[in-house]
Design an enzyme around this catalytic site. Structure first.
Site, short mmCIF file in Angstrom:
data_model
loop_
_atom_site.label_atom_id
_atom_site.label_comp_id
_atom_site.label_asym_id
_atom_site.label_seq_id
_atom_site.Cartn_x
_atom_site.Cartn_y
_atom_site.Cartn_z
N PRO A 2 73.31 -53.77 -145.90
CA PRO A 2 72.46 -53.43 -144.47
C PRO A 2 72.30 -54.54 -143.32
O PRO A 2 72.35 -55.63 -143.75
CB PRO A 2 71.10 -52.92 -144.95
CG PRO A 2 70.75 -53.78 -146.21
CD PRO A 2 72.29 -53.64 -146.73
N GLU A 3 72.72 -54.30 -142.07
CA GLU A 3 72.59 -55.07 -141.16
C GLU A 3 71.22 -54.96 -140.26
O GLU A 3 70.49 -54.04 -140.87
CB GLU A 3 73.78 -55.06 -140.28
CG GLU A 3 75.15 -55.56 -141.34
CD GLU A 3 76.50 -55.19 -140.45
OE1 GLU A 3 76.23 -55.63 -138.90
OE2 GLU A 3 77.30 -55.25 -141.02
N LYS A 61 68.60 -59.87 -140.89
CA LYS A 61 68.62 -58.81 -141.79
C LYS A 61 67.51 -59.11 -142.92
O LYS A 61 67.76 -58.50 -143.87
CB LYS A 61 70.06 -58.93 -142.39
CG LYS A 61 71.16 -58.75 -141.24
CD LYS A 61 72.68 -58.79 -142.13
CE LYS A 61 72.93 -60.17 -142.47
NZ LYS A 61 74.34 -60.27 -142.72
N ARG A 276 86.58 -59.44 -147.36
CA ARG A 276 86.25 -58.20 -146.81
C ARG A 276 87.31 -57.92 -145.76
O ARG A 276 88.50 -58.27 -146.04
CB ARG A 276 85.15 -58.43 -145.88
CG ARG A 276 83.73 -58.64 -146.64
CD ARG A 276 82.29 -58.70 -146.15
NE ARG A 276 82.46 -60.00 -145.60
CZ ARG A 276 81.29 -60.64 -145.04
NH1 ARG A 276 80.25 -59.77 -144.90
NH2 ARG A 276 81.16 -61.95 -144.49
#
Length: 293
Positions: A2-3, A61, A276
């Site tokens: 989650p950001e 975050k 990523r």
């Protein structure tokens, strides 16, 4: 992971449901959920039982719940959501979730607070609040984290200056939480697309105008995501009521490999980046001759 928008959705839910409530029971169902609390599960429960949650805070975050009166030396529950951590508000008679790790009961006999984590990469821990270098009080492990673009006292010019000093690729600088916090892989790609900047642009080649443009774009896209409950690609990210966000339907570039760019029609490109991926439009975001890997 989650950001900022996803964490802010959770923070708002906690602010609505657990503030000014006194903890009367803490049950730790899996030791990994409190592995960052080095004194162990028994100490975790003992330090929280009888305490009142007074505030739900976030920087970037990172999310925490303050206990009793907040000041230097006071405690906070720091939440690491990891890949699949969820903080859920649930009636006591609701069946336990399959991956329930920690349960909090309150003296008003109202809904419980549950920490659920399928992959057990996340966890909760108790830490004293400490003064941050740029002001305010943060749990000690995150006292070094920079302010995020949604912080009322965030300085756009200071953040741009910090990025330009990094001597690295632009996206790496955007992800550096000690320079500017809250921006992760998804919203970095979206902001770079909006600002028409390539992710590998050297920060020393970044103009102040370009720096302000990409950070303003990051602020805009994260606000838009927040309005839609965040970005959910699966059932692992949910708000405190178990509902998913739907900003994934509005993404312009992230995860859109080979689809036509909404601005110019060129197929979106996917590049490997720090284990990523980075997504960009080859036409709108040309790679500079000098570029960081």
């Amino acid at each position: 992971m989650p950001e900022l928008p996803e964490v802010e959705v959770v923070r708002r839910g906690l602010a609505d449901h657990v503030l000014e409530r006194r903890i009367t029971s803490v049950g730790v169902a899996h030791p990994r959920a409190v592995r960052r609390h080095l004194a162990g599960a028994d100490d975790f429960a003992a330090r929280l039982t009888g305490r009142t949650i007074t505030a739900a805070r976030r920087r970037g975050k990172y999310l925490w719940l303050e206990l009793d009166s907040a000041g230097p030396g006071d405690d906070a529950i720091l939440a690491h959501l990891g890949m699949s951590g969820q903080l859920l508000v649930a009636d006591a008679d609701r069946p336990d979730e399959n991956h329930l790790r920690i349960r909090f009961g309150f003296d008003d006999d109202g809904p419980e607070l549950r920490f659920v984590d399928q992959r057990t990469f996340g966890g909760l821990s108790v830490h004293p609040l400490a003064p941050a270098a740029d002001g305010g009080l943060l749990p000690e492990p995150v006292a070094h984290i920079a302010r995020d673009p949604m912080d009322p006292v965030f300085s756009l010019d200071d953040a741009v200056a910090g990025i330009r000093r990094r001597r690295t690729g632009l996206k790496r600088a955007l992800l550096d939480q000690t320079v500017v916090s809250g921006i992760g892989n998804i919203y970095a790609d979206e902001a770079l697309w909006r600002a028409k900047l390539h992710w590998a642009r050297p920060t020393e080649m970044l103009t102040r105008t370009q720096g302000r443009s990409v950070l303003s774009a990051a602020t805009d896209v994260m606000n838009e995501a927040l309005e839609q409950g965040g970005t959910s690609f699966d059932t692992l990210y949910v708000n405190v009521n178990g509902a998913s966000g739907y900003f994934d339907r509005s993404l312009d570039v992230y995860g859109q490999a080979d689809r036509a760019c909404r601005r110019c029609g060129t197929p979106i490109r996917r590049d490997p980046f720090m284990n990523r991926s980075s997504f960009s439009c080859p036409r709108c975001q040309p790679r500079p001759r000098r570029a960081h890997p």
